[in-house]
Motif scaffolding. Sequence first.
Motif, short mmCIF file in Angstrom:
data_model
loop_
_atom_site.label_atom_id
_atom_site.label_comp_id
_atom_site.label_asym_id
_atom_site.label_seq_id
_atom_site.Cartn_x
_atom_site.Cartn_y
_atom_site.Cartn_z
N GLY A 95 -52.69 17.77 99.27
CA GLY A 95 -54.07 17.98 99.69
C GLY A 95 -54.25 19.05 100.75
N ARG A 96 -53.15 19.68 101.18
CA ARG A 96 -53.22 20.62 102.30
C ARG A 96 -54.27 21.73 102.10
NH1 ARG A 96 -48.74 22.17 106.25
NH2 ARG A 96 -49.88 23.54 107.63
N ALA A 97 -54.20 22.43 100.96
CA ALA A 97 -55.11 23.56 100.73
C ALA A 97 -56.57 23.11 100.75
CB ALA A 97 -54.76 24.25 99.41
N ALA A 98 -56.84 22.00 100.07
CA ALA A 98 -58.22 21.48 100.03
C ALA A 98 -58.69 21.07 101.42
CB ALA A 98 -58.29 20.30 99.07
N LEU A 99 -57.79 20.49 102.21
CA LEU A 99 -58.16 20.04 103.55
C LEU A 99 -58.35 21.20 104.51
CD1 LEU A 99 -55.90 16.87 103.71
CD2 LEU A 99 -58.40 16.91 103.71
N GLU A 100 -57.60 22.28 104.32
CA GLU A 100 -57.83 23.47 105.15
C GLU A 100 -59.23 24.03 104.89
OE1 GLU A 100 -54.40 25.81 104.12
OE2 GLU A 100 -53.25 25.08 105.86
N ALA A 101 -59.63 24.02 103.63
CA ALA A 101 -60.99 24.47 103.28
C ALA A 101 -62.04 23.52 103.85
CB ALA A 101 -61.13 24.57 101.76
N ALA A 102 -61.76 22.23 103.80
CA ALA A 102 -62.69 21.23 104.34
C ALA A 102 -62.84 21.37 105.85
CB ALA A 102 -62.21 19.82 103.98
#
Length: 371
Positions: free
Chosen positions: A272-279
């Motif tokens: 989930g790292r990439a999605a959470l960086e965007a979030a």
Amino acid sequence: MSNALRLTALDALHRSLGATMTDFAGWDMPLRYGSERDEHNAVRTKAGLFDLSHMGEITVHGPEAVKVLDYALVGNISTVGVGRARYTHICQEDGGILDDLIVYRLGETEYMVVANASNAQVVLDALTERAAGFDAEVRDDRDAYALIAVQGPESPGILAGLTDADLDGLKYYAGLPGTVAGVPALIARTGYTGEDGFELFVRPEHAVQLWEALTKAGEGVGLVPCGLSCRDTLRLEAGMPLYGHELTTALTPFDAGLGRVVKFEKEGDFVGRAALEAAAERAATKAPRKLVGLIAEGRRVPRAGFPVVAGGEVIGEVTSGAPSPTLGKPIAMAYVDAAFAAPGTSGVGVDIRGTHEPYEVVALPFYKRQK
């Protein structure tokens, strides 16, 4: 496949105490023993005794156990010392929250992950899948433990009479092995009530002995058995999220105002790292809805799913609501548009079956114990 409810090791004891039982996540659990308000107030002022054996314990052990957890969860588990615990989330690849967890580090290479009852199988499956390729094993220990909690200002005194463990030295979010009432236990200073208290992980065959010893030890100081109903009002007053209400797969930790649990600084990738960086970036520039507290001006109780309104427009949704025994008024947690999230914002109401009831917007938590 049988649809029979699972029973905890204390089932017969609850029935002997006259508990009202309910189906909770496939378990037959005590909802209340008498008055929910009396049980709630006992925890706030004296002490309450809870059966939490429905929670899901999962052991992760082996040389690369910490690497599994750092990859599988959003927290930095490598910084958790032996005997300490950490609140964290397990997320999907898209950043949605699968569950919120407490991870206890039991030894150099052994960790216990405690999941919510409704998500235990989902978390077990996700951890097993995410552990592939690591030198570590994920073990389903749900049947290996009963979990009894004693919560409230009198709980340290009650427990102190039954154990020689160093309770004074046991910090919040720490756990140590010890003996309580002659029973081997993991003694954790954790809880879901907003009060000081302890959660005791024991073998199921020792649960009745421990419950009876705690009951006897608490007789003189007002300890009462407590059900899930008052546990909900206690955690709501303390502003603690409940999975399926404040936390869901549709929300990231940043949406839930819990971005602090996501540790981007840890080494390596995590699910989930990439999605959470965007979030995180979205939350920093234009916060969508924010989680706030609402206190009723009237007597009508808001429930999960009720619309929050202002100026005739829907500006949010209630996630949890109940009468607050401590405040003496109905309260709710709700996600509202950021423009209406500041404490004291006027003109905010809850649509309760067609009537717009006025509510005061407040910062969470509603209740904080005096240290």
